[in-house]
Design a protein around this motif. Structure first.
Motif, short mmCIF file in Angstrom:
data_model
loop_
_atom_site.label_atom_id
_atom_site.label_comp_id
_atom_site.label_asym_id
_atom_site.label_seq_id
_atom_site.Cartn_x
_atom_site.Cartn_y
_atom_site.Cartn_z
N ALA A 175 0.85 -1.19 0.00
CA ALA A 175 0.00 0.00 0.00
C ALA A 175 0.88 1.23 0.00
CB ALA A 175 -0.92 0.00 1.22
N ILE A 176 0.50 2.24 -0.80
CA ILE A 176 1.24 3.50 -0.84
C ILE A 176 0.26 4.66 -0.66
CG2 ILE A 176 3.13 2.63 -2.26
CD1 ILE A 176 1.75 3.93 -4.68
N ASP A 177 0.79 5.79 -0.16
CA ASP A 177 -0.06 6.95 0.07
C ASP A 177 -0.01 7.89 -1.12
OD1 ASP A 177 2.34 8.31 0.21
OD2 ASP A 177 2.26 8.65 2.38
N GLU A 178 -0.55 9.10 -0.94
CA GLU A 178 -0.63 10.06 -2.04
C GLU A 178 0.74 10.55 -2.50
OE1 GLU A 178 -1.16 12.16 1.92
OE2 GLU A 178 -1.96 10.36 0.93
N SER A 179 1.77 10.31 -1.70
CA SER A 179 3.14 10.68 -2.09
C SER A 179 3.96 9.47 -2.52
CB SER A 179 3.84 11.39 -0.92
OG SER A 179 3.14 12.57 -0.56
N ASP A 180 3.30 8.35 -2.76
CA ASP A 180 3.93 7.10 -3.17
C ASP A 180 4.85 6.52 -2.10
OD1 ASP A 180 2.60 7.29 -5.57
OD2 ASP A 180 4.31 8.12 -6.66
N ASN A 181 4.57 6.83 -0.85
CA ASN A 181 5.31 6.25 0.26
C ASN A 181 4.49 5.12 0.88
OD1 ASN A 181 7.49 8.13 0.14
ND2 ASN A 181 6.18 9.66 1.12
N PRO A 182 5.14 4.10 1.44
CA PRO A 182 4.39 3.03 2.11
C PRO A 182 3.52 3.59 3.22
CG PRO A 182 6.69 2.40 1.81
CD PRO A 182 6.60 3.85 1.44
N ILE A 183 2.34 3.00 3.39
CA ILE A 183 1.42 3.46 4.42
C ILE A 183 0.74 2.26 5.05
CG2 ILE A 183 -0.37 3.87 2.68
CD1 ILE A 183 -1.54 6.02 4.51
N ILE A 195 -5.99 -9.39 0.38
CA ILE A 195 -5.12 -8.40 0.99
C ILE A 195 -5.85 -7.80 2.18
CG2 ILE A 195 -5.94 -6.65 -0.66
CD1 ILE A 195 -3.32 -5.15 -0.25
N ASN A 196 -5.16 -7.76 3.32
CA ASN A 196 -5.67 -7.06 4.51
C ASN A 196 -4.78 -5.85 4.74
OD1 ASN A 196 -5.18 -6.96 7.84
ND2 ASN A 196 -7.30 -6.88 7.15
N TRP A 197 -5.41 -4.68 4.88
CA TRP A 197 -4.65 -3.45 5.11
C TRP A 197 -5.15 -2.79 6.38
CZ3 TRP A 197 -6.24 1.87 4.80
CH2 TRP A 197 -5.18 2.77 4.93
N THR A 198 -4.21 -2.45 7.28
CA THR A 198 -4.55 -1.75 8.51
C THR A 198 -3.67 -0.51 8.63
OG1 THR A 198 -2.95 -3.05 9.81
CG2 THR A 198 -5.22 -3.87 9.70
N PHE A 199 -4.23 0.52 9.28
CA PHE A 199 -3.48 1.77 9.46
C PHE A 199 -4.10 2.55 10.62
CE2 PHE A 199 -2.95 6.36 8.25
CZ PHE A 199 -1.60 6.43 8.56
N ASP A 200 -3.24 2.97 11.55
CA ASP A 200 -3.68 3.78 12.69
C ASP A 200 -3.41 5.24 12.34
OD1 ASP A 200 -4.46 4.72 15.12
OD2 ASP A 200 -2.71 4.01 16.22
N PRO A 201 -4.44 6.02 12.00
CA PRO A 201 -4.21 7.38 11.51
C PRO A 201 -3.77 8.31 12.64
CG PRO A 201 -6.55 6.99 11.78
CD PRO A 201 -5.88 5.67 12.04
N PRO A 202 -2.90 9.26 12.34
CA PRO A 202 -2.47 10.22 13.37
C PRO A 202 -3.58 11.24 13.65
CG PRO A 202 -1.49 10.77 11.26
CD PRO A 202 -2.19 9.47 11.06
N CYS A 203 -3.56 11.81 14.87
CA CYS A 203 -4.57 12.80 15.24
C CYS A 203 -4.51 14.03 14.34
CB CYS A 203 -4.36 13.23 16.70
SG CYS A 203 -4.72 11.93 17.90
N SER A 204 -3.33 14.32 13.80
CA SER A 204 -3.18 15.53 12.98
C SER A 204 -4.04 15.49 11.73
CB SER A 204 -1.71 15.71 12.59
OG SER A 204 -1.26 14.59 11.84
N TRP A 205 -4.44 14.30 11.28
CA TRP A 205 -5.26 14.20 10.08
C TRP A 205 -6.64 14.82 10.27
CZ3 TRP A 205 -4.81 9.18 6.72
CH2 TRP A 205 -3.51 9.07 6.24
N VAL A 206 -7.08 14.97 11.52
CA VAL A 206 -8.41 15.53 11.78
C VAL A 206 -8.48 16.98 11.32
CG1 VAL A 206 -10.10 16.09 13.56
CG2 VAL A 206 -8.81 13.95 13.70
N THR A 207 -7.41 17.72 11.52
CA THR A 207 -7.46 19.17 11.30
C THR A 207 -6.45 19.68 10.28
OG1 THR A 207 -5.93 19.49 13.17
CG2 THR A 207 -8.30 19.58 13.64
N ASP A 208 -5.67 18.80 9.63
CA ASP A 208 -4.62 19.32 8.75
C ASP A 208 -5.15 19.83 7.41
OD1 ASP A 208 -5.13 17.03 7.30
OD2 ASP A 208 -3.20 16.08 7.70
#
Length: 339
Positions: free
Chosen positions: A243-251, A261-274
């Protein structure tokens, strides 16, 4: 003399009853025989694979159609001599490679004369065929557009490179065949051709993630956790996922579990307001054929949204009961938390 008499009889019938001037033609290749080439993302028909081509006709000219003679030519834009493999599919004509259907195969419409002839039908293009018909009753006005001819074949191709290996097969009306049939009342409408189809060898296609979501949403204190099926067109073993993010980095963490495929991700709090747009693209790998990242088929970007949780007032558990005389002030301290 008998042949001339027959042709004279056909001529008389066709002149007496008239010909159509509005016939609907459609030409289609068997569905499910295309693929998207990963190099140029264009769609091609599968070279080297048995397919059929349907020639459809419908009568919408306002009158019954009592006969015609039409000649069709199969050719390749690559040049004369291009091979085609005509397949004996138990058809009624042309060595079994042609099926007549929906009233064309018997006397339903063409009770007096109904004949298909092939000219140099030898698999070295161009190959030509003629269909000549006559009837006292004819093909009725309003008969819908249906498959009348089905041609079975495969197209040999030199390879899988779209820059060098495409073979383009066409069908069109033709005036060149046996001169006996050239003069016999050609069908008096434009066939609308040529109808052309590009064939190419099918490369080994990378595995893909099946029907992923377009968007995912979770509270910031809840982990993204999704599972999707995987598919490989050739049935090759799937060796990895990612899995890659919008910048083509692993996420997050992508795990291969059986055929999923099972994908899990714990999002950072900063995503709420960034205020930024966050996405994930999933993929599967076939290392045995060199299809590892970045030589993979990525999903479309899946939008990721993280929502805020409301603050919560907490206190001792079990909650005590508090009493006070009516009219007296009462105070007590509680803790409040925001996840």
């Amino acid at each position: 003399m008998k042949r001339l008499s027959l042709l004279f009889a056909l001529s008389f019938v066709l002149l007496s009853f008239g010909l159509a001037n509005a016939i609907d033609f459609q030409v289609e290749i068997e569905p499910g025989k295309t693929f998207v080439h990963p190099d140029d993302m264009n769609t091609y028909y599968m070279g080297g694979t048995p397919v059929y081509m349907d020639l459809k006709m419908g009568n919408d000219d306002g009158m019954d159609h009592t006969g015609y003679s039409q000649t069709h030519k199969f050719y390749a834009t690559n040049g004369d001599g291009t091979p085609i493999n005509w397949i004996d599919a138990g058809g009624t004509d042309l060595g079994g490679s042609c099926n007549r259907m929906n009233g064309w195969e018997d006397g339903t419409y063409w009770g007096m004369f109904n004949q298909v002839m092939g000219f140099s039908w030898d698999g070295s293009l161009p190959d030509t065929m003629n269909h000549t018909t006559a009837s006292m009753t004819g093909w009725p006005d309003g008969d819908p557009t249906l498959t009348r001819f089905r041609f079975h074949f495969s197209v040999p191709v030199p390879g899988t490179d779209p820059t060098t290996d495409i073979v383009e097969i066409c069908i069109d009306q033709s005036n060149g065949s046996d001169p006996t049939y050239d003069w016999l009342f050609p069908i008096p409408v434009d066939f609308g051709g040529p109808y052309c189809f590009e064939f190419l060898g099918v490369p080994n296609l990378p595995p893909e993630v099946v029907d992923p979501a377009l968007a995912l949403t979770t509270p910031h204190d809840v982990t993204f956790d999704v599972t999707y099926d995987l598919f490989d067109a050739e049935g090759d073993p799937i060796t990895g996922v990612g899995a890659i993010d919008e910048s083509d980095n692993p996420i997050g963490t992508a795990t291969l579990v059986g055929g999923q495929i099972n994908w899990t991700f714990d999002p950072p709090c900063s995503w709420v307001t960034d205020g930024l747009s966050h996405t994930v693209r999933l993929y599967a790998e076939d290392a045995d054929h060199g299809q590892t990242y970045p030589m993979v088929k990525l999903t479309d970007p899946i939008s990721l949204t993280v929502t805020n949780s409301a603050p919560e007032i907490v206190g001792p558990c079990p909650r005590p009961e508090y009493t006070a005389p009516l009219g007296d002030a009462f105070t007590h301290d509680f803790d409040a938390t925001d996840a």
